[in-house]
Design an enzyme around this catalytic site. Sequence first.
Site, PDB file in Angstrom:
ATOM      1  N   CYS A  93      16.487  20.234  -3.127  1.00  0.00           N
ATOM      2  CA  CYS A  93      17.141  20.514  -1.835  1.00  0.00           C
ATOM      3  C   CYS A  93      16.643  21.801  -1.191  1.00  0.00           C
ATOM      4  O   CYS A  93      16.862  22.020  -0.006  1.00  0.00           O
ATOM      5  CB  CYS A  93      18.650  20.572  -2.025  1.00  0.00           C
ATOM      6  SG  CYS A  93      19.300  19.110  -2.826  1.00  0.00           S
ATOM      7  N   HIS A  95      21.967  24.424   3.761  1.00  0.00           N
ATOM      8  CA  HIS A  95      21.800  23.110   3.138  1.00  0.00           C
ATOM      9  C   HIS A  95      23.120  22.343   3.233  1.00  0.00           C
ATOM     10  O   HIS A  95      24.186  22.877   2.912  1.00  0.00           O
ATOM     11  CB  HIS A  95      21.377  23.284   1.679  1.00  0.00           C
ATOM     12  CG  HIS A  95      21.357  21.992   0.921  1.00  0.00           C
ATOM     13  ND1 HIS A  95      20.824  20.830   1.441  1.00  0.00           N
ATOM     14  CD2 HIS A  95      21.832  21.664  -0.313  1.00  0.00           C
ATOM     15  CE1 HIS A  95      20.959  19.859   0.568  1.00  0.00           C
ATOM     16  NE2 HIS A  95      21.569  20.328  -0.499  1.00  0.00           N
ATOM     17  N   ASN A 123      24.506  14.379   1.986  1.00  0.00           N
ATOM     18  CA  ASN A 123      23.512  15.341   1.489  1.00  0.00           C
ATOM     19  C   ASN A 123      22.153  14.641   1.448  1.00  0.00           C
ATOM     20  O   ASN A 123      21.944  13.747   0.628  1.00  0.00           O
ATOM     21  CB  ASN A 123      23.943  15.809   0.097  1.00  0.00           C
ATOM     22  CG  ASN A 123      22.949  16.765  -0.533  1.00  0.00           C
ATOM     23  OD1 ASN A 123      21.846  16.959  -0.022  1.00  0.00           O
ATOM     24  ND2 ASN A 123      23.335  17.346  -1.655  1.00  0.00           N
TER      25      ASN A 123
END
Length: 322
Positions: free
Chosen positions: A113, A249, A279
């Site tokens: 990520c 994020h 996500n």
Amino acid sequence: MRAKIIGTGSCLPTKVATNDDLSALMDTSDEWIQSRTGIRERRLVSSESETTLSMAAQAGKAALTDSGLQPEEIDLIIVATVSSDFVTPSTACMVQKELGAVCAAAFDINAACSGFLFALNTADAYFQSGIYQTALIIGVETLSKIIDWTDRSTCVLFGDGAGAAVLRASEQGIIASLQGSNGAGGHVLMCKNRGNNNPYISTDACLDYLYMDGQEVFKFAVKKETECIHALLAQAGLMPEDIDWYLLHQANQRIIASIARKLKLSLAKFPSNVDHCGNTSAASIPILLDEVHKAGKLKDGDLLLLSGFGAGLTWGAALLLW
Ligand code: ACO
């Protein structure tokens, strides 16, 4: 010279999977998912024509159009992903072919990520050294193919998609950046690769799926992202309120809200798309950046702070002038 973002683009799969859709597949509920994560729905690939490459190329094309550069003017393509379609060639090389960016060197990076920030910082380092003057960086994931769909505590969190940015070496752009890793913590979020096909080593050639210790990742995320933000602000001699936009994020709205609280800032400075994207790992920050840019929210001279964390464990952040 530093990296300046001069164009953005993104691509989401067409299929919307709401929390209620997932409740039909497993024992979960819209109430459980929304109250713990802020996620209402996510996009998931649903046909063989929607791939990591197709989304990366589409996002890259949109970013190029937004930048006004031609494909052959791009010196470097970096794709951040942990879910490429092929072991080799890299997704970046395949994007190069799709876009006709014939002059670009191309490679992938795997920092989960944090991948988009690692790509941004890598391109910026090339610019600082004078090796390249332009770059296309892409964060893309098709995590739906490596998620354990029998593990309801992780599979409801993720979505598929791609986001991209075109960078040019400029007098003004990135002001400060950092990145780091802690391999010793890697076991809290992992996905094993294929079994070993070496004839001298006997293993089952089965694929493994994503495993996550959610609570450990939550604690790591809040602590490390807050540290990164304070470190960048200190490098630049700025206070938290001096930043116009924090693009974090998009893992979980509760993580974002905790960080805003720790910085004593209003959530209005923290745009979010986790409610409709889930996500998307390496794609989350560039998809969000494209959304706020295309919505006309960013003004010339705005200060943006991008920060992310991910498997590895990894973390990265960049403070830049829009
Ligand atoms: N639906 C319904 N119930 C569920 C679900 C679900 N989808 N998943 C788990 N549960 C149950 C559990 O079985 C447990 O039940 P029990 O109490 O009877 O045992 C209960 O809900 C509570 O589970 P917890 O794990 O304690 O829930 P928690 O409040 O910690 O939330 C979550 C879990 C959302 C995963 C949280 O820990 C989290 O957000 N962690 C961070 C995850 C993250 O952001 N990861 C980043 C991903 S990777 C990356 O971006 C780098």
